[in-house]
Design an enzyme around this catalytic site. Structure first.
Site, PDB file in Angstrom:
ATOM      1  N   SER A 150       0.867  -1.173   0.000  1.00 36.77           N
ATOM      2  CA  SER A 150       0.000   0.000   0.000  1.00 36.77           C
ATOM      3  C   SER A 150       0.902   1.221   0.000  1.00 36.77           C
ATOM      4  O   SER A 150       2.094   1.127   0.323  1.00 36.77           O
ATOM      5  CB  SER A 150      -0.880  -0.007   1.253  1.00 36.77           C
ATOM      6  OG  SER A 150      -1.534   1.229   1.443  1.00 36.77           O
ATOM      7  N   TYR A 163      -1.983  -1.580  10.385  1.00 38.37           N
ATOM      8  CA  TYR A 163      -1.955  -1.789   8.937  1.00 38.37           C
ATOM      9  C   TYR A 163      -0.643  -1.285   8.343  1.00 38.37           C
ATOM     10  O   TYR A 163       0.015  -1.972   7.559  1.00 38.37           O
ATOM     11  CB  TYR A 163      -3.154  -1.067   8.331  1.00 38.37           C
ATOM     12  CG  TYR A 163      -3.290  -1.198   6.840  1.00 38.37           C
ATOM     13  CD1 TYR A 163      -3.776  -2.372   6.270  1.00 38.37           C
ATOM     14  CD2 TYR A 163      -2.963  -0.143   5.990  1.00 38.37           C
ATOM     15  CE1 TYR A 163      -3.917  -2.498   4.900  1.00 38.37           C
ATOM     16  CE2 TYR A 163      -3.102  -0.257   4.616  1.00 38.37           C
ATOM     17  CZ  TYR A 163      -3.578  -1.434   4.077  1.00 38.37           C
ATOM     18  OH  TYR A 163      -3.707  -1.555   2.718  1.00 38.37           O
TER      19      TYR A 163
END
Length: 301
Positions: A150, A163
């Site tokens: 990401s 995350y």
């Protein structure tokens, strides 16, 4: 097209895609199949994966569905073995499954089990995929492992600490493995999406959120970041995979944030602090009220 090593790009290639039932995973499967590859859509949500595979077949592509818990190494290894036995090869493994916890809430609202679940799926699932496929690809003389990280693996993203932790780890794993694998005939790339319009941006089925940070709040937060359709992401990302790019950032304008962080990390951190404060800093949330996210599909932004 085939490379000198025998890797097929993408006609008649075989690809396993984890988290393939929806979002980025499904879009990658549809685009790979449209380019002539055979895809295995692996997901915990078998019924949804079967629906996605059926849609690919209806469009003229080749696809099968498989239930997969990426945290189970033996299950992952079995899927890889069965796929190679059936098709004779494995050109691509897309380690794409992922979850989030408490988007926007802040680390102070986490429980230890929240950390463990995100680590097990996002990092452990990627490790299990590498462990299941890497040596096989070395033995066959070709292969391409594509890990979904990401932009949160390249820059700070306050409010998503667990995350971010896993995605930075996936980026590091991918960099190091790419350096090792090159001399062994195996390619490694890492996808770093900006924001993609998938169920994941509201938590996903297997993600978690906390009271005070509703799906509406997270949706508004991500909408400000101009999400793109997963189909657009898949087209652009696969073009870059075909070129064997190491770090793939889509949409391209997100590279500006990566470059800014590399050039001026303290300034970027101050921006992150401001953004988190503007979001409310998770002040309204309480970890004791953590609950399972909405009944939608888990996927990566």
């Amino acid at each position: 097209m085939a490379t000198d090593s025998g890797l097929r790009i993408y006609r008649d290639a075989t690809a396993i895609i984890t988290g393939g039932a929806s979002g980025i995973g499904r879009a990658l499967a549809e685009e790979l199949a449209a380019r002539g590859g055979e895809v295995v859509l692996a997901d915990l949500q078998l019924e949804l994966a079967e629906e996605a595979a059926a849609a690919v077949r209806s469009a003229g592509g080749r696809a099968t569905a498989a239930r997969l818990d990426v945290t189970d190494h033996e299950e992952f290894a079995r899927l890889v073995r069965e796929t190679v036995t059936r098709t004779g090869r494995l050109d691509f493994l897309f380690n794409n499954a992922g979850i989030s916890h408490g988007m926007g809430a802040g680390a102070r609202h986490y429980r230890i089990e929240d950390w463990r679940r995100v680590l097990d799926v996002n990092l452990g699932g990627t490790v299990n995929g590498v462990q299941a496929a890497y040596n096989l690809m070395i033995d066959q003389g070709f292969g391409h492992i594509v890990n979904t990280a990401s932009m949160a693996g390249l820059v700070p993203s306050p409010g998503t600490t667990s995350y971010v932790t896993t995605k930075h780890a996936v980026v590091g794993l991918s960099h190091n493995l790419r350096a090792e694998a090159a001399q062994l005939g195996v390619r490694v790339s890492v996808l770093c999406p900006g924001v993609v319009r998938t169920p994941f941006i509201e938590g996903g089925r297997y993600g978690r959120r906390v009271d005070g940070v509703t799906s509406e709040v997270t949706r508004e937060m991500w909408e400000q970041r101009k999400p793109i359709p997963p189909e657009e992401f898949a087209r652009k990302a696969l073009d870059e995979v075909a070129r064997n790019k190491g770090v793939i950032v889509v949409p391209g304008f997100w590279k500006l944030f990566w470059w800014l962080f590399r050039l001026a990390p303290e300034f970027s951190l101050r921006l992150g602090t401001k953004n988190f404060r503007d979001l409310g800093g998770g002040a309204a949330a309480g970890h004791e009220a953590a609950r399972t996210g909405p009944e939608t599909s888990p996927r990566e932004p």
